[in-house]
Design a protein around this motif. Sequence first.
Motif, mmCIF file in Angstrom:
data_model
loop_
_atom_site.group_PDB
_atom_site.id
_atom_site.type_symbol
_atom_site.label_atom_id
_atom_site.label_comp_id
_atom_site.label_asym_id
_atom_site.label_seq_id
_atom_site.Cartn_x
_atom_site.Cartn_y
_atom_site.Cartn_z
ATOM 1 N N UNK A 24 0.413 -1.425 0.217
ATOM 2 C CA UNK A 24 0.061 0.114 -0.203
ATOM 3 C C UNK A 24 1.128 1.630 -0.077
ATOM 4 N N UNK A 25 0.938 2.432 -1.063
ATOM 5 C CA UNK A 25 1.035 3.631 -0.901
ATOM 6 C C UNK A 25 0.062 4.415 -0.459
ATOM 7 N N UNK A 26 0.769 6.147 -0.216
ATOM 8 C CA UNK A 26 -0.833 6.766 -0.391
ATOM 9 C C UNK A 26 -0.767 7.832 -2.151
ATOM 10 N N UNK A 27 -2.158 7.869 -1.760
ATOM 11 C CA UNK A 27 -2.203 8.098 -3.631
ATOM 12 C C UNK A 27 -3.672 9.192 -3.119
ATOM 13 N N UNK A 28 -3.984 10.201 -3.899
ATOM 14 C CA UNK A 28 -5.327 11.048 -4.014
ATOM 15 C C UNK A 28 -5.954 11.115 -5.052
ATOM 16 N N UNK A 29 -7.295 11.471 -4.414
ATOM 17 C CA UNK A 29 -8.565 11.306 -5.991
ATOM 18 C C UNK A 29 -9.165 13.340 -5.758
ATOM 19 N N UNK A 30 -8.568 13.253 -7.274
ATOM 20 C CA UNK A 30 -8.713 15.364 -7.138
ATOM 21 C C UNK A 30 -9.853 15.015 -7.902
ATOM 22 N N UNK A 31 -10.903 16.164 -7.615
ATOM 23 C CA UNK A 31 -12.117 16.499 -8.221
ATOM 24 C C UNK A 31 -11.826 17.250 -9.577
ATOM 25 N N UNK A 32 -12.285 16.832 -10.454
ATOM 26 C CA UNK A 32 -12.152 17.030 -12.041
ATOM 27 C C UNK A 32 -12.940 19.076 -11.839
ATOM 28 N N UNK A 33 -12.312 19.530 -11.226
ATOM 29 C CA UNK A 33 -12.774 21.711 -10.833
ATOM 30 C C UNK A 33 -12.369 22.212 -11.857
#
Length: 62
Positions: A24-33
């Motif tokens: 497991x490695x950290x990641x981010x989901x970014x909204x479509x802004x």
Amino acid sequence: MAHICEICGKGTRSGCNVSHSNRHTKRAWLPNIQSVRAVVDGQTKRVNVCTRCMRSGNVVRA
């Protein structure tokens, strides 16, 4: 630009990438802004909104 919708407050979600070996490695989901010109309180203003809000009609484009 901050990844936060000024209409609904949708922001970055965090979680993990999970490899085939289950590491497991950290990641981010970014909204479509998107930065769009919209009518706010009767005057045109540039706001950061998500595409879901634009599509659902929560934003009046200028």
